[in-house]
Design an enzyme around this catalytic site. Structure first.
Site, PDB file in Angstrom:
ATOM      1  N   CYS A  54       0.803  -1.223   0.000  1.00 68.25           N
ATOM      2  CA  CYS A  54       0.000   0.000   0.000  1.00 68.25           C
ATOM      3  C   CYS A  54       0.836   1.273   0.000  1.00 68.25           C
ATOM      4  CB  CYS A  54      -0.933   0.018   1.212  1.00 68.25           C
ATOM      5  SG  CYS A  54      -0.054  -0.032   2.786  1.00 68.25           S
ATOM      6  N   CYS A 131      -2.383  -2.726   8.416  1.00 59.71           N
ATOM      7  CA  CYS A 131      -1.781  -1.567   9.083  1.00 59.71           C
ATOM      8  C   CYS A 131      -1.229  -1.947  10.452  1.00 59.71           C
ATOM      9  CB  CYS A 131      -2.809  -0.445   9.222  1.00 59.71           C
ATOM     10  SG  CYS A 131      -3.323   0.273   7.633  1.00 59.71           S
TER      11      CYS A 131
END
Length: 330
Positions: A54, A131
């Site tokens: 990402c 994340c």
């Protein structure tokens, strides 16, 4: 306006209030300078980690008391989305007060759970679980720098599901112990594949070397091969084997039943122009093994199929394999 309402009414509901608060008001964002470290007499550690999938990146600062290996202060800088900021902020807080060895044991699951409002409700949507993985990886990077080792030093197994930190060995062991047959069952038992789903099959959110569908297929094939070998060994040794019929998994039981039917029962039925096929084998909670069969040829519709012939089939299987076998014609 309608679009904003849609976002507010659906997407943001997948994020806990703690996550949203840390997105907007992170408590530990910032940096620690060498000057500060010198003043306090602590060692400054600065570690970086970036997620290729990402483009997010995080920098972690630690002040470590080298006398005790305790992390006295922790801050971060995050170059990424709001979830990355919230995860990094939580991660930095969890590090403070722990020794470096204790901090390495903080997993991405710990980070995610610390951000939950309700212990049973995930703090972020599945696709954002990576994340918290990034937060876990930067801790390893910082600990490796402090100890002067490679980050891989802290990994002793191949990790298949980064989100839930589930190893290849664990997945294969769970499949074997519980005779799992679907990816959904693997997820139920281990949580692997429950979040971003990249590890489920090829073409997911992030590139993976191992995928659950392939591991399941390979492990089931290994199990079947082992069961067939066990049956073959039993025949060679005159039918004795360390593994009892009850200890076999469903595939092993099916093969054992089929072997006895081929040797002892099928010839008898074929002599009269009949035959049978095994439709299903089920192990019940009471320890009984139920075998469902279908008569073929002359046996189909024969009156003795539910009496004399059935009793004979059941008796042969019970004598050769287990007294807990029951046979039902369908």
């Amino acid at each position: 306006m309608a679009k904003n309402q849609l976002i507010g009414g659906s997407i943001w509901e997948e994020y806990s209030k703690k996550v949203q608060d840390r997105m907007n008001n992170p408590k530990f964002m910032g940096e620690i300078t060498q000057e500060e470290a010198n003043k306090k007499g602590y060692k400054l550690i600065i570690a970086d980690f970036g997620a290729e999938s990402c483009g997010d990146a995080v920098r972690l600062y630690w002040l470590v008391d080298e006398k005790t290996d305790k992390i006295m202060d922790s801050k971060f800088k995050s170059f990424g989305c709001g979830t990355a900021i919230a995860s990094s902020d939580t991660m930095a807080e969890l590090c403070i007060g722990k020794t470096v060895d204790e901090a390495v044991k903080i997993t991405n699951i710990d980070v995610e759970k610390a951000m939950r409002d309700d212990p049973n409700t995930p703090a972020v949507p599945p696709q954002k679980m990576h994340c918290s993985v990034m937060a876990y990886d930067v801790i390893k990077a910082a600990a490796a720098q402090y100890k002067g080792v490679d980050p891989e030093h802290f990994e002793d197994e191949i990790i298949v599901c980064e989100c839930a930190r589930v190893s290849l060995g664990t997945i294969k062991e769970v499949i074997r112990l519980n005779d799992l047959k679907t990816v959904e069952e693997i997820t139920q038992f281990t949580k692997a594949g429950a979040f971003c789903k990249s590890c489920v099959k090829h073409g997911g959110h992030e590139k993976r070397e191992y995928h659950l569908v392939d591991i399941l297929t390979q492990t089931r094939a290994e199990m079947q091969k082992e069961q067939l070998q066990a049956i073959a060994d039993a025949k060679v040794s005159g039918g004795t084997n360390d593994m009892s019929f009850e200890e076999l998994n469903t595939i092993g039981k099916f093969k054992a039943i089929e072997s006895v039917i081929d040797d002892e029962i099928r010839p008898m039925l074929q002599f009269d122009g009949g035959n049978l096929e095994i439709l299903d084998v089920k192990t019940e909670n009471d320890g009984k093994t139920d075998i469902y069969i279908r008569y073929l040829g002359a046996c189909s519709g024969c009156a003795s199929g539910t009496s004399g012939t059935l009793y004979a089939i059941e008796n042969v299987l019970q004598e050769n394999l287990s007294p807990n076998i029951r046979v039902y014609p369908v």
